[in-house]
Design a protein around this motif. Structure first.
Motif, PDB file in Angstrom:
ATOM      1  N   CYS A 225      -2.315  10.246   7.383  1.00 41.21           N
ATOM      2  CA  CYS A 225      -1.625   9.282   6.527  1.00 41.21           C
ATOM      3  C   CYS A 225      -2.638   8.764   5.524  1.00 41.21           C
ATOM      4  O   CYS A 225      -3.523   7.973   5.879  1.00 41.21           O
TER       5      CYS A 225
ATOM      6  N   ALA B 263      -1.847  -0.338  11.018  1.00 44.30           N
ATOM      7  CA  ALA B 263      -1.137   0.907  10.716  1.00 44.30           C
ATOM      8  C   ALA B 263      -0.348   1.359  11.938  1.00 44.30           C
ATOM      9  O   ALA B 263      -0.742   1.096  13.080  1.00 44.30           O
TER      10      ALA B 263
ATOM     11  N   PHE C 222      -6.715  -0.661   2.414  1.00 44.59           N
ATOM     12  CA  PHE C 222      -6.061  -0.187   3.626  1.00 44.59           C
ATOM     13  C   PHE C 222      -6.547  -0.935   4.852  1.00 44.59           C
ATOM     14  O   PHE C 222      -5.795  -1.182   5.788  1.00 44.59           O
TER      15      PHE C 222
ATOM     16  N   ALA D 279      -3.706   6.537   2.412  1.00 40.38           N
ATOM     17  CA  ALA D 279      -3.282   5.286   1.795  1.00 40.38           C
ATOM     18  C   ALA D 279      -3.937   5.088   0.443  1.00 40.38           C
ATOM     19  O   ALA D 279      -5.080   5.496   0.225  1.00 40.38           O
TER      20      ALA D 279
ATOM     21  N   ASN E 100      -9.621   5.649   3.869  1.00 32.46           N
ATOM     22  CA  ASN E 100      -8.257   5.111   3.681  1.00 32.46           C
ATOM     23  C   ASN E 100      -7.208   6.004   4.330  1.00 32.46           C
ATOM     24  O   ASN E 100      -6.165   6.312   3.737  1.00 32.46           O
TER      25      ASN E 100
ATOM     26  N   LEU F 113       1.639   5.135   0.964  1.00 31.92           N
ATOM     27  CA  LEU F 113       1.276   5.999   2.085  1.00 31.92           C
ATOM     28  C   LEU F 113       1.864   7.391   1.898  1.00 31.92           C
ATOM     29  O   LEU F 113       3.029   7.526   1.504  1.00 31.92           O
TER      30      LEU F 113
ATOM     31  N   VAL G  32       0.856  -1.169   0.000  1.00 33.79           N
ATOM     32  CA  VAL G  32       0.000   0.000   0.000  1.00 33.79           C
ATOM     33  C   VAL G  32       0.899   1.227   0.000  1.00 33.79           C
ATOM     34  O   VAL G  32       1.964   1.223   0.614  1.00 33.79           O
TER      35      VAL G  32
END
Length: 123
Positions: free
Chosen positions: A22, A34, A29, A24, A77, A4, A2
């Motif tokens: 953050c 995380a 996600f 994604a 996300n 970021l 993923v």
């Protein structure tokens, strides 16, 4: 993997607050735990906080517990790190990370990383 992207860093006085985000993209996600890490000049990258896939569970480094709050919005996300009562020793580049294993504090267990956002706390 993923992808970021962090945002929200900046310069703040001691005792102030910031919220890091953050964002994604790529894979789902919500399939990833995380985390947030930070790295100050001349120091190793250190764990700050992490959150489970659903957001129902979190854990923190002792140095930030009670001052920082990690959260996530899987519909957007995005993961967040709310930082209150900031101290000069919180100054660092803050990194968002994602991994498939929840419960780790080790950077090696997080496979995806953002580019980092600078947080500077003045005294």
């Amino acid at each position: 993997q993923v992808q970021l992207v962090e945002s929200g860093g900046g310069l703040v006085q001691a005792g102030g607050s910031l919220r890091l985000s953050c964002a994604a993209s790529g894979r789902t996600f919500s399939s990833y735990a995380a985390g947030w890490f930070r790295q100050a000049p001349g120091k190793e990258r250190e764990f700050v906080a992490a959150i489970s896939w659903s957001g129902s569970s979190t854990y923190y480094a002792s140095s930030v517990k009670g001052r920082f709050t990690i959260s996530r919005d899987n519909a957007q996300n995005t993961a967040y790190l709310r930082m209150n009562s900031l101290k000069p020793e919180d100054t660092a580049v803050y990194y968002c990370a994602a991994g498939t294993t929840y419960g780790s504090r080790w950077p090696a267990d997080f496979g995806s990383w953002g580019q980092g956002t600078q947080v500077t706390v003045s005294s």
